[in-house]
Motif scaffolding. Sequence first.
Motif, PDB file in Angstrom:
ATOM      1  N   MET A   1     -75.637  -0.287-131.521  1.00 60.55           N
ATOM      2  CA  MET A   1     -75.486  -1.154-130.369  1.00 60.55           C
ATOM      3  C   MET A   1     -74.099  -0.916-129.773  1.00 60.55           C
ATOM      4  O   MET A   1     -73.108  -0.907-130.485  1.00 60.55           O
ATOM      5  CB  MET A   1     -75.647  -2.606-130.815  1.00 60.55           C
ATOM      6  N   GLN A   2     -74.056  -0.752-128.466  1.00 54.82           N
ATOM      7  CA  GLN A   2     -72.795  -0.534-127.761  1.00 54.82           C
ATOM      8  C   GLN A   2     -72.514  -1.711-126.836  1.00 54.82           C
ATOM      9  O   GLN A   2     -73.431  -2.413-126.409  1.00 54.82           O
ATOM     10  CB  GLN A   2     -72.855   0.754-126.940  1.00 54.82           C
ATOM     11  N   THR A   3     -71.240  -1.906-126.533  1.00 56.65           N
ATOM     12  CA  THR A   3     -70.822  -2.970-125.630  1.00 56.65           C
ATOM     13  C   THR A   3     -69.895  -2.389-124.582  1.00 56.65           C
ATOM     14  O   THR A   3     -69.020  -1.577-124.893  1.00 56.65           O
ATOM     15  CB  THR A   3     -70.078  -4.081-126.399  1.00 56.65           C
ATOM     16  N   THR A   4     -70.097  -2.798-123.346  1.00 58.42           N
ATOM     17  CA  THR A   4     -69.207  -2.429-122.260  1.00 58.42           C
ATOM     18  C   THR A   4     -69.029  -3.646-121.371  1.00 58.42           C
ATOM     19  O   THR A   4     -69.700  -4.666-121.544  1.00 58.42           O
ATOM     20  CB  THR A   4     -69.741  -1.203-121.474  1.00 58.42           C
ATOM     21  N   TYR A   5     -68.120  -3.546-120.404  1.00 52.44           N
ATOM     22  CA  TYR A   5     -67.778  -4.691-119.568  1.00 52.44           C
ATOM     23  C   TYR A   5     -67.684  -4.260-118.108  1.00 52.44           C
ATOM     24  O   TYR A   5     -67.382  -3.114-117.805  1.00 52.44           O
ATOM     25  CB  TYR A   5     -66.428  -5.290-119.999  1.00 52.44           C
ATOM     26  N   GLY A  11     -66.889 -13.518-112.781  1.00 52.87           N
ATOM     27  CA  GLY A  11     -66.544 -13.407-114.191  1.00 52.87           C
ATOM     28  C   GLY A  11     -66.790 -12.009-114.727  1.00 52.87           C
ATOM     29  O   GLY A  11     -67.282 -11.135-114.021  1.00 52.87           O
ATOM     30  N   ILE A  12     -66.450 -11.825-115.969  1.00 54.57           N
ATOM     31  CA  ILE A  12     -66.628 -10.538-116.628  1.00 54.57           C
ATOM     32  C   ILE A  12     -68.025 -10.468-117.234  1.00 54.57           C
ATOM     33  O   ILE A  12     -68.417 -11.341-118.011  1.00 54.57           O
ATOM     34  CB  ILE A  12     -65.579 -10.339-117.757  1.00 54.57           C
ATOM     35  N   ALA A  13     -68.781  -9.436-116.871  1.00 53.89           N
ATOM     36  CA  ALA A  13     -70.099  -9.211-117.467  1.00 53.89           C
ATOM     37  C   ALA A  13     -69.920  -8.406-118.735  1.00 53.89           C
ATOM     38  O   ALA A  13     -69.281  -7.350-118.722  1.00 53.89           O
ATOM     39  CB  ALA A  13     -71.008  -8.474-116.498  1.00 53.89           C
ATOM     40  N   GLN A  14     -70.449  -8.915-119.833  1.00 49.72           N
ATOM     41  CA  GLN A  14     -70.477  -8.189-121.094  1.00 49.72           C
ATOM     42  C   GLN A  14     -71.887  -7.632-121.241  1.00 49.72           C
ATOM     43  O   GLN A  14     -72.859  -8.385-121.219  1.00 49.72           O
ATOM     44  CB  GLN A  14     -70.147  -9.101-122.265  1.00 49.72           C
ATOM     45  N   ILE A  15     -71.990  -6.318-121.372  1.00 48.95           N
ATOM     46  CA  ILE A  15     -73.274  -5.632-121.395  1.00 48.95           C
ATOM     47  C   ILE A  15     -73.435  -4.949-122.750  1.00 48.95           C
ATOM     48  O   ILE A  15     -72.556  -4.199-123.170  1.00 48.95           O
ATOM     49  CB  ILE A  15     -73.341  -4.584-120.261  1.00 48.95           C
ATOM     50  N   THR A  16     -74.558  -5.231-123.416  1.00 55.75           N
ATOM     51  CA  THR A  16     -74.820  -4.570-124.693  1.00 55.75           C
ATOM     52  C   THR A  16     -76.164  -3.860-124.638  1.00 55.75           C
ATOM     53  O   THR A  16     -77.061  -4.255-123.882  1.00 55.75           O
ATOM     54  CB  THR A  16     -74.822  -5.567-125.881  1.00 55.75           C
ATOM     55  N   GLY A  17     -76.283  -2.827-125.430  1.00 54.05           N
ATOM     56  CA  GLY A  17     -77.524  -2.080-125.499  1.00 54.05           C
ATOM     57  C   GLY A  17     -77.298  -0.728-126.120  1.00 54.05           C
ATOM     58  O   GLY A  17     -76.245  -0.462-126.710  1.00 54.05           O
ATOM     59  N   VAL A  42     -70.589   5.356-123.295  1.00 54.45           N
ATOM     60  CA  VAL A  42     -71.648   4.382-123.530  1.00 54.45           C
ATOM     61  C   VAL A  42     -72.979   4.988-123.096  1.00 54.45           C
ATOM     62  O   VAL A  42     -73.028   5.900-122.272  1.00 54.45           O
ATOM     63  CB  VAL A  42     -71.397   3.026-122.816  1.00 54.45           C
ATOM     64  N   ALA A  43     -74.052   4.467-123.644  1.00 50.72           N
ATOM     65  CA  ALA A  43     -75.390   4.966-123.356  1.00 50.72           C
ATOM     66  C   ALA A  43     -75.692   4.897-121.864  1.00 50.72           C
ATOM     67  O   ALA A  43     -75.187   4.034-121.146  1.00 50.72           O
ATOM     68  CB  ALA A  43     -76.419   4.158-124.147  1.00 50.72           C
ATOM     69  N   LYS A  44     -76.535   5.819-121.429  1.00 47.71           N
ATOM     70  CA  LYS A  44     -76.872   5.916-120.010  1.00 47.71           C
ATOM     71  C   LYS A  44     -77.387   4.596-119.412  1.00 47.71           C
ATOM     72  O   LYS A  44     -76.992   4.227-118.308  1.00 47.71           O
ATOM     73  CB  LYS A  44     -77.876   7.044-119.777  1.00 47.71           C
ATOM     74  N   PRO A  45     -78.264   3.830-120.110  1.00 52.95           N
ATOM     75  CA  PRO A  45     -78.709   2.563-119.526  1.00 52.95           C
ATOM     76  C   PRO A  45     -77.550   1.594-119.239  1.00 52.95           C
ATOM     77  O   PRO A  45     -77.576   0.868-118.250  1.00 52.95           O
ATOM     78  CB  PRO A  45     -79.667   1.985-120.568  1.00 52.95           C
ATOM     79  N   LEU A  46     -76.512   1.602-120.060  1.00 49.14           N
ATOM     80  CA  LEU A  46     -75.360   0.731-119.843  1.00 49.14           C
ATOM     81  C   LEU A  46     -74.544   1.206-118.647  1.00 49.14           C
ATOM     82  O   LEU A  46     -74.101   0.404-117.831  1.00 49.14           O
ATOM     83  CB  LEU A  46     -74.493   0.637-121.095  1.00 49.14           C
ATOM     84  N   GLN A  47     -74.370   2.519-118.524  1.00 55.81           N
ATOM     85  CA  GLN A  47     -73.674   3.083-117.366  1.00 55.81           C
ATOM     86  C   GLN A  47     -74.429   2.741-116.080  1.00 55.81           C
ATOM     87  O   GLN A  47     -73.831   2.346-115.082  1.00 55.81           O
ATOM     88  CB  GLN A  47     -73.550   4.602-117.496  1.00 55.81           C
ATOM     89  N   GLU A  48     -75.753   2.883-116.125  1.00 59.41           N
ATOM     90  CA  GLU A  48     -76.573   2.593-114.951  1.00 59.41           C
ATOM     91  C   GLU A  48     -76.520   1.105-114.609  1.00 59.41           C
ATOM     92  O   GLU A  48     -76.516   0.724-113.441  1.00 59.41           O
ATOM     93  CB  GLU A  48     -78.014   3.049-115.185  1.00 59.41           C
TER      94      GLU A  48
END
Length: 161
Positions: A1-5, A11-17, A42-48
Motif C-alpha cells: 500500500m502506498q500513500t501520497t498527498y 485541505g490536503i488530500a491523502q491518497i492511498t492505494g 507511486v503507483a500509476k492509479p495514485l498518479q492519475e
Amino acid sequence: MQTTYYKTPIGIAQITGDMHGVQTVSVLDSDFEIPANSTQDVAKPLQECIHQLDEYFKGIRKEFSVQLNPQGTEFQQKVWDELLNIPFGKTRTYLEQTKKIGDVKAIRAVASANGKNPVWILIPCHRVIGSDGSLTGYAGGVWRKKWLLEHESESKQQTLF
C-alpha cells in the motif's frame, strides 16, 4: 500500500492505494505538511488520481476515470457504486438513493454507507443531501460539502463585496 498527498483548496488530500487502484482519498487538516518526495515512485492509479483531482479543482474535469479499489461490505459497495451515477452538478436525497438501490427502508444504512465512503470526491457522497435540501453530515465537514457543491454548481455564487 502506498500513500501520497495532494494540496486542494479545501485541505490536503491523502491518497492511498496500489497498482490495483485507489483505496482511499481522505482530507487532512490544512496545517499538515506534505512530506517531500511523496509523489515519487507511486503507483500509476495514485498518479492519475492526483492529475484528475487537479483538473477537477481547476474546473476542467467533471467525471473521474481513476481506477478505484475501495474496501467495504457488499452493501457498502452497492451504495458507493450508485453514488457514481449522480451527475456532476446534481444532488440526490438519501431517500432517492435508497430507491435507486431498491430498498426504501434502508435509509439509515445508506446514510451510514455514505459516511464510510473511503474515496472522497471520486465517489461523490457530497452530492447526497437531506430531503429538505439540508446539507447533512459529511465526513470531511459540512463546510467542505458546501464548497464542493458550489464548485460543481452551474451558477456559481458571486460575492459583491
